[in-house]
Design an enzyme around this catalytic site. Structure first.
Site, PDB file in Angstrom:
ATOM      1  N   HIS A 298      78.229  20.096  26.515  1.00 34.42           N
ATOM      2  CA  HIS A 298      77.542  20.248  25.224  1.00 34.42           C
ATOM      3  C   HIS A 298      78.484  20.804  24.152  1.00 34.42           C
ATOM      4  CE1 HIS A 298      74.270  20.499  22.463  1.00 34.42           C
ATOM      5  NE2 HIS A 298      73.317  20.487  23.377  1.00 34.42           N
ATOM      6  N   SER A 299      79.665  20.226  24.048  1.00 34.78           N
ATOM      7  CA  SER A 299      80.574  20.652  22.975  1.00 34.78           C
ATOM      8  C   SER A 299      80.051  20.200  21.620  1.00 34.78           C
ATOM      9  CB  SER A 299      81.972  20.093  23.201  1.00 34.78           C
ATOM     10  OG  SER A 299      82.617  20.760  24.259  1.00 34.78           O
ATOM     11  N   TYR A 300      80.196  21.098  20.648  1.00 33.54           N
ATOM     12  CA  TYR A 300      79.874  20.826  19.244  1.00 33.54           C
ATOM     13  C   TYR A 300      81.197  20.583  18.522  1.00 33.54           C
ATOM     14  CZ  TYR A 300      75.051  22.712  19.595  1.00 33.54           C
ATOM     15  OH  TYR A 300      73.736  22.940  19.903  1.00 33.54           O
TER      16      TYR A 300
ATOM     17  N   GLN B 106      73.765  11.240  23.924  1.00 34.83           N
ATOM     18  CA  GLN B 106      72.879  11.913  22.973  1.00 34.83           C
ATOM     19  C   GLN B 106      73.687  12.334  21.746  1.00 34.83           C
ATOM     20  OE1 GLN B 106      69.599  12.391  23.659  1.00 34.83           O
ATOM     21  NE2 GLN B 106      68.882  13.890  22.160  1.00 34.83           N
TER      22      GLN B 106
ATOM     23  N   GLU C 217      76.732  13.863  23.851  1.00 29.35           N
ATOM     24  CA  GLU C 217      76.489  14.317  25.211  1.00 29.35           C
ATOM     25  C   GLU C 217      76.235  13.114  26.118  1.00 29.35           C
ATOM     26  OE1 GLU C 217      73.256  17.362  24.872  1.00 29.35           O
ATOM     27  OE2 GLU C 217      73.610  16.937  22.747  1.00 29.35           O
TER      28      GLU C 217
ATOM     29  N   ASN D 165      69.353  17.588  28.811  1.00 25.15           N
ATOM     30  CA  ASN D 165      68.297  17.099  27.927  1.00 25.15           C
ATOM     31  C   ASN D 165      66.936  17.554  28.451  1.00 25.15           C
ATOM     32  OD1 ASN D 165      66.947  15.567  25.806  1.00 25.15           O
ATOM     33  ND2 ASN D 165      68.810  14.326  25.706  1.00 25.15           N
ATOM     34  N   ARG D 166      65.871  16.782  28.185  1.00 26.01           N
ATOM     35  CA  ARG D 166      64.503  17.280  28.390  1.00 26.01           C
ATOM     36  C   ARG D 166      63.797  16.615  29.562  1.00 26.01           C
ATOM     37  NH1 ARG D 166      66.063  17.158  23.180  1.00 26.01           N
ATOM     38  NH2 ARG D 166      65.622  18.997  21.898  1.00 26.01           N
TER      39      ARG D 166
ATOM     40  N   HIS E  29      67.762  21.355  29.211  1.00 30.92           N
ATOM     41  CA  HIS E  29      69.083  21.744  29.706  1.00 30.92           C
ATOM     42  C   HIS E  29      69.033  22.624  30.954  1.00 30.92           C
ATOM     43  CE1 HIS E  29      70.610  19.618  26.392  1.00 30.92           C
ATOM     44  NE2 HIS E  29      70.677  20.584  25.496  1.00 30.92           N
TER      45      HIS E  29
ATOM     46  N   ASP F 174      68.827  13.539  16.868  1.00 32.93           N
ATOM     47  CA  ASP F 174      68.756  14.210  18.164  1.00 32.93           C
ATOM     48  C   ASP F 174      68.208  13.183  19.143  1.00 32.93           C
ATOM     49  OD1 ASP F 174      68.825  16.006  20.225  1.00 32.93           O
ATOM     50  OD2 ASP F 174      67.297  17.368  19.417  1.00 32.93           O
TER      51      ASP F 174
END
Length: 363
Positions: free
Chosen positions: A182-184, A304, A331, A85-86, A111, A258
């Site tokens: 970070h799987s979609y 997330q 996430e 994340n940020r 990330h 998000d």
């Protein structure tokens, strides 16, 4: 091709920064199958049956090392670190010293910086048909982060039809550590053609609170109740029902979802084999079309939810295209920018300590 995904393992053979990339296939006794490339520790396919027993890949992925390396979205299925994340302003203070880290999403660090853990080749050892151990040593100063961080991550495809991810890390200097995957996911399956919109997937989150963000996705410094907002998934709701509710400023800031959800400490504990202290249910997602259900368990304080708001239709796995909102991410992680947010649980790792996390995606 000796796998259900139809991926050609030879297309994942390559050399990046002097290290060899390979494809590894994991299976379980029920026929589930996962393909992992050690570039980025990336899950490139995960074959799961639908209600009729038909197998399909439920993660967005690529089908060669060239595609992975050059992907417009480089985090598909990858390990994220040293800080997921940020980080606001791409800087933080630790032990009285200020550190400037990679500004990968100006003005912030996203990330792990310009070259996070998703852009390196991990050492890999396949310990069994269902277990893959991956290791990466991040040197002191990489992307501006202090300390040499040694990470071990184990993917296990259990006979309980679970993808289990166990993380551990140690450091030789005080540092920050916030790892995730970070799987979609798309529970309808990914194949040829346009990948379907996930708006009808029904989501339940074990969260009474979420973390509001500003216009550049940095937390405002507090938690907010989900009640009466588009973030209330305490009862199962279709992801798409309120995703465009622009009367709510947080939906505007995230261009959809998000946001980090704060998992209730009293959420149901994991009841499967090999339990871990603090491992609890975080989310449940169901596809009405396929009948697939995925339960997410984690030891982390937050998850997330990201609804692929910025995908633009590029192609990957077997020529499938990935338009906006064709996937969701869950996430597991510390809260965003927590190193700069005193109200949040701190992601600090000291010498002599062991970072440990377990996250399970159960089907």
């Amino acid at each position: 091709m000796d796998n259900k995904s139809g991926l050609d393992s030879q297309r994942f053979e390559g050399m990046i920064d002097g290290k060899a990339s390979h494809l590894y296939i994991l299976t379980n006794r029920h026929g589930l199958e996962m393909a992992v490339c050690n570039y980025g520790a990336t899950i490139v396919s995960l074959m799961v049956p639908d209600r009729e027993g038909r197998m399909a890949n439920v993660v967005l992925g690529m089908e060669s090392i060239e595609q992975l390396f050059n992907a417009p979205e480089p985090t598909f299925g990858a390990a994220i670190g040293r800080y997921g994340n940020r980080i606001a302003g791409a800087q933080f203070s630790l032990m009285g010293k200020c550190y400037q880290v990679g500004m990968s999403q100006p003005p912030n660090c996203l990330h792990g910086g310009m070259k996070g853990f998703h852009k390196v080749v991990w050492s890999a050892l396949q310990r069994s048909d269902h277990t893959l151990e991956l290791r990466y040593t991040s040197p002191d100063g990489e992307e501006g982060f202090p300390g040499t961080l040694q990470v071990v991550m184990t993917y296990t495809l259990t006979d309980g039809d679970e993808l289990r991810i166990d993380y551990s890390a140690i450091t030789d200097r005080p540092t920050v550590c916030n790892l995730t995957n970070h799987s979609y996911f798309n529970l309808d399956g990914v194949g040829e053609g346009v990948t379907s919109y996930i708006g009808d997937h029904r989501l339940t989150m074990m969260a009474d609170e979420y973390i509001p963000i500003n216009e550049v996705c940095i937390p405002l410094g507090h938690k907010a109740p989900v009640e009466g907002t588009p973030f209330d998934f305490r009862e199962a709701m279709a992801i798409g029902d309120r995703i465009d509710d622009t009367t709510h400023q947080q939906i505007v800031h995230g261009a959809g979802y998000d946001h980090c959800f704060c998992i209730r400490p009293d959420a149901p504990a994991y009841q499967g084999p090999h339990p871990v202290a603090g491992l609890r249910l975080a989310a449940v997602v169901e596809s009405p079309r396929s009948g697939r259900i995925m339960r997410t368990y984690t030891t982390e304080p937050g998850v997330q939810l990201y609804t692929a708001n910025w995908l633009n239709g590029f192609a990957g796995y077997h020529g499938a295209t990935f338009p906006r909102r064709c996937a969701f991410c869950l996430e597991a992680q510390h809260h965003p920018d927590s190193i700069n947010q005193p109200a949040f649980e701190q992601p600090i790792l000291l010498p002599g300590q062991v970072y440990a996390q377990t996250t399970i995606y159960a089907f």
